[in-house]
Design a protein around this motif. Structure first.
Motif, PDB file in Angstrom:
ATOM      1  N   ALA A   8       0.842  -1.199   0.000  1.00  0.00           N
ATOM      2  CA  ALA A   8       0.000   0.000   0.000  1.00  0.00           C
ATOM      3  C   ALA A   8       0.875   1.245   0.000  1.00  0.00           C
ATOM      4  O   ALA A   8       2.081   1.169   0.271  1.00  0.00           O
ATOM      5  CB  ALA A   8      -0.895  -0.017   1.238  1.00  0.00           C
ATOM      6  N   SER A   9       0.270   2.392  -0.286  1.00  0.00           N
ATOM      7  CA  SER A   9       0.988   3.657  -0.262  1.00  0.00           C
ATOM      8  C   SER A   9       1.553   3.898   1.144  1.00  0.00           C
ATOM      9  O   SER A   9       0.851   3.693   2.136  1.00  0.00           O
ATOM     10  CB  SER A   9       0.008   4.773  -0.645  1.00  0.00           C
ATOM     11  N   GLY A  10       2.807   4.270   1.208  1.00  0.00           N
ATOM     12  CA  GLY A  10       3.435   4.562   2.498  1.00  0.00           C
ATOM     13  C   GLY A  10       3.936   3.332   3.234  1.00  0.00           C
ATOM     14  O   GLY A  10       4.418   3.422   4.369  1.00  0.00           O
TER      15      GLY A  10
ATOM     16  N   LYS B  89       7.913   0.718   0.344  1.00  0.00           N
ATOM     17  CA  LYS B  89       8.483   0.108  -0.871  1.00  0.00           C
ATOM     18  C   LYS B  89       9.683   0.915  -1.378  1.00  0.00           C
ATOM     19  O   LYS B  89      10.745   0.360  -1.648  1.00  0.00           O
ATOM     20  CB  LYS B  89       7.416   0.036  -1.979  1.00  0.00           C
ATOM     21  N   SER B  90       9.469   2.235  -1.499  1.00  0.00           N
ATOM     22  CA  SER B  90      10.565   3.082  -1.996  1.00  0.00           C
ATOM     23  C   SER B  90      11.721   3.104  -1.003  1.00  0.00           C
ATOM     24  O   SER B  90      12.887   3.182  -1.401  1.00  0.00           O
ATOM     25  CB  SER B  90      10.095   4.523  -2.207  1.00  0.00           C
ATOM     26  N   THR B  91      11.380   3.026   0.263  1.00  0.00           N
ATOM     27  CA  THR B  91      12.419   3.035   1.299  1.00  0.00           C
ATOM     28  C   THR B  91      13.312   1.805   1.145  1.00  0.00           C
ATOM     29  O   THR B  91      14.540   1.898   1.211  1.00  0.00           O
ATOM     30  CB  THR B  91      11.743   3.074   2.697  1.00  0.00           C
ATOM     31  N   LEU B  92      12.700   0.643   0.899  1.00  0.00           N
ATOM     32  CA  LEU B  92      13.476  -0.575   0.680  1.00  0.00           C
ATOM     33  C   LEU B  92      14.359  -0.422  -0.559  1.00  0.00           C
ATOM     34  O   LEU B  92      15.543  -0.780  -0.542  1.00  0.00           O
ATOM     35  CB  LEU B  92      12.524  -1.770   0.511  1.00  0.00           C
TER      36      LEU B  92
HETATM   37  N1  LIG Z   1      12.544  11.561   2.832  1.00  0.00           N
HETATM   38  C1  LIG Z   1      11.696  11.218   3.784  1.00  0.00           C
HETATM   39  N2  LIG Z   1      11.706  11.821   4.987  1.00  0.00           N
HETATM   40  C2  LIG Z   1      10.843  11.475   5.969  1.00  0.00           C
HETATM   41  N3  LIG Z   1       9.925  10.498   5.845  1.00  0.00           N
HETATM   42  C3  LIG Z   1       9.847   9.848   4.665  1.00  0.00           C
HETATM   43  C4  LIG Z   1      10.725  10.176   3.579  1.00  0.00           C
HETATM   44  N4  LIG Z   1      10.433   9.354   2.539  1.00  0.00           N
HETATM   45  C5  LIG Z   1       9.415   8.563   2.949  1.00  0.00           C
HETATM   46  N5  LIG Z   1       9.085   8.854   4.223  1.00  0.00           N
HETATM   47  C6  LIG Z   1       8.033   8.177   5.015  1.00  0.00           C
HETATM   48  O1  LIG Z   1       8.323   6.798   5.042  1.00  0.00           O
HETATM   49  C7  LIG Z   1       7.132   6.008   4.889  1.00  0.00           C
HETATM   50  C8  LIG Z   1       7.327   5.043   3.724  1.00  0.00           C
HETATM   51  O2  LIG Z   1       7.488   5.786   2.527  1.00  0.00           O
HETATM   52  P1  LIG Z   1       7.826   5.114   1.141  1.00  0.00           P
HETATM   53  O3  LIG Z   1       8.007   6.212   0.148  1.00  0.00           O
HETATM   54  O4  LIG Z   1       8.921   4.133   1.303  1.00  0.00           O
HETATM   55  O5  LIG Z   1       6.478   4.317   0.858  1.00  0.00           O
HETATM   56  P2  LIG Z   1       5.938   3.644  -0.472  1.00  0.00           P
HETATM   57  O6  LIG Z   1       5.439   2.303  -0.085  1.00  0.00           O
HETATM   58  O7  LIG Z   1       6.965   3.697  -1.533  1.00  0.00           O
HETATM   59  O8  LIG Z   1       4.716   4.601  -0.804  1.00  0.00           O
HETATM   60  P3  LIG Z   1       4.107   5.098  -2.209  1.00  0.00           P
HETATM   61  O9  LIG Z   1       3.497   3.882  -2.870  1.00  0.00           O
HETATM   62  O10 LIG Z   1       3.056   6.081  -1.779  1.00  0.00           O
HETATM   63  O11 LIG Z   1       5.222   5.707  -3.002  1.00  0.00           O
HETATM   64  C9  LIG Z   1       5.996   7.002   4.723  1.00  0.00           C
HETATM   65  O12 LIG Z   1       5.355   7.126   5.956  1.00  0.00           O
HETATM   66  C10 LIG Z   1       6.682   8.290   4.333  1.00  0.00           C
HETATM   67  O13 LIG Z   1       5.963   9.389   4.822  1.00  0.00           O
END
Ligand SMILES: Nc1ncnc2c1ncn2[C@@H]1O[C@H](COP(=O)(O)OP(=O)(O)OP(=O)(O)O)[C@@H](O)[C@H]1O
Length: 266
Positions: free
Chosen positions: A49-51, A54-57
């Motif tokens: 899901a969003s947030g 995924k991007s963090t990994l």
């Molecule tokens: N640069 C940042 N600084 C602080 N918090 C961040 C940063 N990037 C992401 N986050 C937080 O980390 C969590 C995970 O974000 P991430 O971008 O990894 O999710 P995601 O699964 O890729 O979401 P999406 O599908 O919406 O892109 C979220 O709560 C987001 O607010």
């Protein structure tokens, strides 16, 4: 002299090992004690899901974000910084606006000081493969969103990386362009042995492109689903199905069942 294109088939995909990885951006970690093995040469789709992180990994795999605990290994070596071995493709194009399409694609080779003629040949070959030969001298702002993503793909692959890390690369595209890009990517991936990690929130895209689908949720890895495919020959499909067969070339076995399994974990 060996050219880059001749060397490309020898490139082998990186194996990643994510071990007890905890990371985030300061306060509460986004991912906690996550373990994941990524096989060399596979396409791993990361859904969630969003947030969900995924991007963090993906940033950790790229070496853009240091773990709070645990580690990421690429072929047994700790990932501590970015590397040309691991190319990134972003949702927002990330192209250099002042460089032409061709010079954007040449960039990873220019950074490695590959001679100009070899650079030109590799860029021309990749631009041809993504159908942009006629746009080589344009600037990114003169291209559509789909064309910019094709340039990104060509740029990522021109550097003959051992892994390609893709963060929702088709997320900003309309449905038709997205389907075209998925088809293009499926074709192009057959020509590279790089390991691909593809982040998407779209379950159908994950099942279409991934050899396996990893689902992230609640700060950890929920499940990894193996996607088995069966080659479908033209003789076996009806006329309507031919279009779909051209898109996937393969039929995912038990697709509804796999879809339900991913959705359950989201
Ligand atoms: N640069 C940042 N600084 C602080 N918090 C961040 C940063 N990037 C992401 N986050 C937080 O980390 C969590 C995970 O974000 P991430 O971008 O990894 O999710 P995601 O699964 O890729 O979401 P999406 O599908 O919406 O892109 C979220 O709560 C987001 O607010």
């Amino acid at each position: 002299m060996t050219t880059l294109t001749e060397r490309a088939p020898a490139v082998r995909g990186l194996a990643f090992a994510v071990e007890a990885l905890t990371l985030g951006y300061g306060r509460a970690p986004v991912l906690r004690e996550l373990d994941l093995a990524i096989r060399p040469g596979e396409v791993l789709a990361v859904a969630g899901a969003s947030g969900s992180g995924k991007s963090t990994l993906l940033r950790a795999l790229a070496g853009l974000l240091a773990p709070a605990a645990g580690r990421v290994l690429a072929d047994g070596v700790v990932v501590a910084a970015t590397s040309a071995d691991r190319a990134m493709v972003f949702q927002d194009d990330g192209l250099l606006p002042w460089r032409t399409v061709r010079r954007n694609v040449e960039l990873p080779l220019a950074l490695r000081k590959v001679p100009r003629a070899e650079r030109r040949a590799a860029a021309a070959s990749w631009l041809d493969r993504v159908g942009l030969t006629g746009s080589a001298d344009l600037l990114p702002r003169e291209l559509s969103g789909g064309m910019r993503q094709r340039v990104q793909l060509a740029r990522a692959l021109a550097g003959a990386p051992r892994a390609v890390l893709m963060d929702e690369p088709f997320g900003a595209l309309d449905a038709q362009t997205r389907a075209e890009m998925q088809r293009l990517l499926l074709g192009v991936l057959r020509e590279t042995r790089a390991t691909v990690v593809f982040v998407t929130h779209d379950v159908d895209e994950a099942l279409l492109l991934g050899d396996r689908v990893a689902v992230i949720g609640g700060g950890s890895l929920r499940t990894v689903i193996e996607v088995t495919r069966e080659e479908v020959t033209r003789e076996e499909v009806t006329r309507e199905e031919v279009t779909r067969e051209e898109v996937t070339r393969e039929e995912v076995n038990g697709e509804d069942d796999l879809r339900a399994r991913v959705l359950k974990e989201l």
